[in-house]
Design a protein around this motif. Sequence first.
Motif, PDB file in Angstrom:
ATOM      1  N   LEU A  26     -79.010 -23.197 -39.677  1.00 20.57           N
ATOM      2  CA  LEU A  26     -80.164 -23.527 -38.842  1.00 20.57           C
ATOM      3  C   LEU A  26     -81.433 -22.907 -39.422  1.00 20.57           C
ATOM      4  O   LEU A  26     -81.450 -21.733 -39.779  1.00 20.57           O
ATOM      5  CB  LEU A  26     -79.941 -23.000 -37.420  1.00 20.57           C
ATOM      6  CG  LEU A  26     -81.024 -23.302 -36.382  1.00 20.57           C
ATOM      7  CD1 LEU A  26     -81.126 -24.800 -36.130  1.00 20.57           C
ATOM      8  CD2 LEU A  26     -80.726 -22.573 -35.078  1.00 20.57           C
TER       9      LEU A  26
ATOM     10  N   VAL B 270     -85.188 -22.020 -38.365  1.00 20.25           N
ATOM     11  CA  VAL B 270     -86.030 -21.837 -37.180  1.00 20.25           C
ATOM     12  C   VAL B 270     -87.480 -21.748 -37.643  1.00 20.25           C
ATOM     13  O   VAL B 270     -87.872 -20.793 -38.319  1.00 20.25           O
ATOM     14  CB  VAL B 270     -85.640 -20.570 -36.407  1.00 20.25           C
ATOM     15  CG1 VAL B 270     -86.514 -20.418 -35.160  1.00 20.25           C
ATOM     16  CG2 VAL B 270     -84.171 -20.607 -36.022  1.00 20.25           C
TER      17      VAL B 270
ATOM     18  N   ASN C  39     -89.370 -25.941 -32.701  1.00 19.22           N
ATOM     19  CA  ASN C  39     -87.941 -25.963 -32.391  1.00 19.22           C
ATOM     20  C   ASN C  39     -87.673 -26.054 -30.889  1.00 19.22           C
ATOM     21  O   ASN C  39     -86.530 -25.893 -30.460  1.00 19.22           O
ATOM     22  CB  ASN C  39     -87.252 -24.702 -32.947  1.00 19.22           C
ATOM     23  CG  ASN C  39     -87.260 -24.671 -34.463  1.00 19.22           C
ATOM     24  OD1 ASN C  39     -87.989 -23.897 -35.056  1.00 19.22           O
ATOM     25  ND2 ASN C  39     -86.460 -25.512 -35.089  1.00 19.22           N
TER      26      ASN C  39
ATOM     27  N   ILE D 259     -84.733 -28.289 -29.680  1.00 18.01           N
ATOM     28  CA  ILE D 259     -83.350 -28.158 -30.134  1.00 18.01           C
ATOM     29  C   ILE D 259     -82.555 -27.187 -29.266  1.00 18.01           C
ATOM     30  O   ILE D 259     -81.329 -27.265 -29.208  1.00 18.01           O
ATOM     31  CB  ILE D 259     -83.262 -27.694 -31.603  1.00 18.01           C
ATOM     32  CG1 ILE D 259     -83.692 -26.226 -31.744  1.00 18.01           C
ATOM     33  CG2 ILE D 259     -84.082 -28.581 -32.516  1.00 18.01           C
ATOM     34  CD1 ILE D 259     -83.367 -25.631 -33.087  1.00 18.01           C
ATOM     35  N   TRP D 260     -83.242 -26.277 -28.602  1.00 22.40           N
ATOM     36  CA  TRP D 260     -82.529 -25.256 -27.840  1.00 22.40           C
ATOM     37  C   TRP D 260     -82.179 -25.746 -26.445  1.00 22.40           C
ATOM     38  O   TRP D 260     -82.972 -26.413 -25.790  1.00 22.40           O
ATOM     39  CB  TRP D 260     -83.382 -23.991 -27.717  1.00 22.40           C
ATOM     40  CG  TRP D 260     -83.664 -23.309 -29.010  1.00 22.40           C
ATOM     41  CD1 TRP D 260     -84.877 -23.236 -29.655  1.00 22.40           C
ATOM     42  CD2 TRP D 260     -82.746 -22.592 -29.831  1.00 22.40           C
ATOM     43  NE1 TRP D 260     -84.755 -22.525 -30.814  1.00 22.40           N
ATOM     44  CE2 TRP D 260     -83.459 -22.109 -30.957  1.00 22.40           C
ATOM     45  CE3 TRP D 260     -81.383 -22.309 -29.726  1.00 22.40           C
ATOM     46  CZ2 TRP D 260     -82.860 -21.361 -31.955  1.00 22.40           C
ATOM     47  CZ3 TRP D 260     -80.788 -21.558 -30.724  1.00 22.40           C
ATOM     48  CH2 TRP D 260     -81.513 -21.095 -31.823  1.00 22.40           C
TER      49      TRP D 260
ATOM     50  N   THR E 280     -78.768 -21.989 -26.890  1.00 23.15           N
ATOM     51  CA  THR E 280     -77.804 -22.507 -27.861  1.00 23.15           C
ATOM     52  C   THR E 280     -78.390 -23.741 -28.537  1.00 23.15           C
ATOM     53  O   THR E 280     -79.152 -24.491 -27.934  1.00 23.15           O
ATOM     54  CB  THR E 280     -76.474 -22.897 -27.196  1.00 23.15           C
ATOM     55  OG1 THR E 280     -76.711 -23.916 -26.204  1.00 23.15           O
ATOM     56  CG2 THR E 280     -75.823 -21.711 -26.530  1.00 23.15           C
ATOM     57  N   ASP E 281     -78.030 -23.897 -29.790  1.00 20.14           N
ATOM     58  CA  ASP E 281     -78.374 -25.109 -30.540  1.00 20.14           C
ATOM     59  C   ASP E 281     -77.147 -26.014 -30.498  1.00 20.14           C
ATOM     60  O   ASP E 281     -76.125 -25.692 -31.115  1.00 20.14           O
ATOM     61  CB  ASP E 281     -78.744 -24.759 -31.979  1.00 20.14           C
ATOM     62  CG  ASP E 281     -78.889 -25.995 -32.858  1.00 20.14           C
ATOM     63  OD1 ASP E 281     -79.240 -27.059 -32.316  1.00 20.14           O
ATOM     64  OD2 ASP E 281     -78.632 -25.897 -34.070  1.00 20.14           O
TER      65      ASP E 281
ATOM     66  N   SER F 179     -76.262 -28.725 -31.891  1.00 17.05           N
ATOM     67  CA  SER F 179     -75.765 -29.349 -33.117  1.00 17.05           C
ATOM     68  C   SER F 179     -74.978 -28.386 -33.996  1.00 17.05           C
ATOM     69  O   SER F 179     -74.112 -28.809 -34.770  1.00 17.05           O
ATOM     70  CB  SER F 179     -76.918 -29.945 -33.926  1.00 17.05           C
ATOM     71  OG  SER F 179     -77.809 -28.925 -34.343  1.00 17.05           O
TER      72      SER F 179
END
Length: 259
Positions: free
Chosen positions: A81, A83, A99, A102-103, A140-141, A143
């Motif tokens: 990842l 960031v 970002n 994404i979270w 959390t991401d 993906s």
Amino acid sequence: MTEIQRPGALYQQVAAAIREAILTGEFAPDSLLPSEAQLMARYGVSRPTVRNAIAALRAEGLIDVRHGKGSFVRSSGQPVLTVERRIGRTTEGKFVMPNGDIWQEAEEPSTYRTRTTKDTGRLLQLDEEEALFGCDRLLTDPSTGTRATHRTLIPFEIAEAVPLLGKEPCKPPAAIYWVLTQAGHKLSWTETVRARMPLPDERATLQLPDATPILHLARVTHGTDDRPLILEELRIGADRAELAYRITADKQSARRRQT
């Protein structure tokens, strides 16, 4: 069978031999190490010696033990990842976090009251034990499964001047920036990054492998007079993420020529 030479602790010699096999590529990244029985036969040592050697390599961060699966060579690849740590603005003047989409929040944010420590007080230019509003998020991401913790700390005196922050200290950072600008502040930011070993609760929350450091980011939002307004802290596993920054050149004031 590889011969182990004395003197020296036998497990350290076995650890050195396994380490050499890892560094030379005999045991490739992400591969499963030979079983304890195979390592015992390879080096002609006892099971406790093999276990102590594996424990030493875990502490070095070369091996990751996965319960029920065995010991694996730690990956040497790129973090999963990136960031981005820049801040954008829309044409309407609202703030956008690169970002931000994404979270996902793994649980409900926690709001509380706390006080400055030596470290947070230094960043906020406050004495120790000054009152703060706090907000903790577990992110959390989806993906990659990467976890991060985000903390926002707002001094009481700032919340009194901008009452909405005291009522809703758990607003997302972009929304807090917007509230501060609406209160008349022209914002700027400073950010520091350091790597350190995690505390036990951080290791459990972030689900980190053994011997894995975290990246600890501290971002201070400054007002028009460069006064610190809020502090944000982001913690994330150094094995999972890398940070990206956009750097621009500051304008320097013209020097006066001596006559």
